[in-house]
Each structure stands twice: as structure tokens, then as C-alpha cells.
Design an enzyme around this catalytic site. Structure first.
Site: not given
Length: 173
Positions: A71, A73, A89, A97, A105, A108, A147, A164
Site C-alpha cells: 500500500h 500510506h 492508507h 478499500h 482508494h 491500494d 505488510h 508493516r
């Protein structure tokens, strides 16, 4: 004589402008991903303007095999040991999401497949992304996160992708 000088000057200016455009004026951004949360995951990301938007090429190494959520952020800050400093995010348009949803969004990226050798790549293009224009859709100044787990592609707001493992700040190249 004046007219031929003016025409010659215009031709020279047009030739110079054409030469500059032929050199490639597309914008680029990069991120170097560093390990977080006790993992050994590292990598790099490159963003490049292309005809239909901005293309991301993401390369990861040193990770555990399997699918890992990826992702962008909202905050370009990877200083926290668990990368929590990167914030939530990136979602400037307040969308749901899930990359499977065309209305998802901007942060993603889906999942990156990590092979048995700990390496993986992901490449995608998004028409809504921008590079270096200062808009809400600009990737510069954000962070890219890998992640610990697979993104389920549906859970709001973050896909239930776990901790993370790697973080990198996106900067202009």
C-alpha cells in the site's frame, strides 16, 4: 532581410523545443524500502509517468514467501520502528478499500507475490496518480509499505494485511 531572420529564429526555437521534448520530460519518483517491525524485508519502488498514468515497479527481497499486502500510506515518514509514522492508507478521495473494486482508494496496490527465494515484483499503472504536481493525487511525499500478511482486498480500511514489514518514502528522482 528582417523577415528571414525572424523566420530563422522561430525555426531555431521550434527545433530547440522539439529537441527538449524528444529528450523525455516525463517525471519519476523512487522509494527505498527499509526493514521494519523486526523483519528483513527491503526493496525499491520506481514511479514513472507513462501515456495512461503513472506506472509503479516494485521490487522486494528478504521477505517471507507468499502474498503480502502493498500500500501507499499518507505520510512520507518511516522513522518509527513499526512504520506507524507513515499513517493510514493514502485515501484522498475517501473511497473504500480493495483493488478489485474500480472505486478503490489511491493507496491500494493489492498483493505482491514473494517467491521461495524471498523476492517478488509488482508492476501496475494507475491513471489517477500524479508525480510532482502538488495535488492530492501526487505520490511524492507518501510512503510505500509492504505488510506482513496478505491483503484480503475487501476489509475496510486496510485489508487486514497485518504489521508493516518494510517502509520507504517516495521522493522525486
Amino acid at each position: 532581410m528582417k523577415n528571414s531572420f525572424a523566420i530563422s529564429s522561430r525555426i531555431t526555437l521550434l527545433a530547440a523545443a522539439f529537441a527538449l521534448s524528444a529528450c523525455g520530460t516525463s517525471k519519476h519518483a523512487i522509494a527505498t524500502l527499509e526493514s521494519r517491525s523486526g523483519s528483513s524485508t527491503t526493496g525499491s519502488a520506481e514511479f514513472s509517468e507513462v501515456d495512461d498514468g503513472v506506472k509503479l515497479t516494485l521490487e522486494v527481497q528478504g521477505s517471507t514467501p507468499g502474498l503480502h499486502g502493498a500500500h501507499i500510506h499518507e505520510t512520507g515518514d518511516c522513522s518509527a520502528a513499526d512504520a506507524s509514522s507513515a499513517g493510514a492508507h493514502w485515501n484522498p478521495t475517501s473511497k473504500d478499500h480493495g483493488p478489485a473494486d474500480p472505486n478503490h482508494h489511491l493507496g491500494d496496490l493489492g498483493n505482491i507475490q514473494i517467491n521461495d527465494d524471498g523476492k517478488g515484483t509488482l508492476s501496475l499503472t494507475k491513471s489517477a496518480w500524479k508525480i510532482g504536481d502538488g495535488s492530492a493525487e501526487d505520490v511524492i511525499g507518501r510512503a510505500i509499505i509492504i505488510h506482513a500478511s496478505e491483503d484480503d482486498l475487501v476489509s475496510n480500511p486496510a485489508g487486514n494485511a497485518g504489521g508493516r514489514f518494510a517502509c520507504g518514502v517516495i521522493v522525486a528522482k
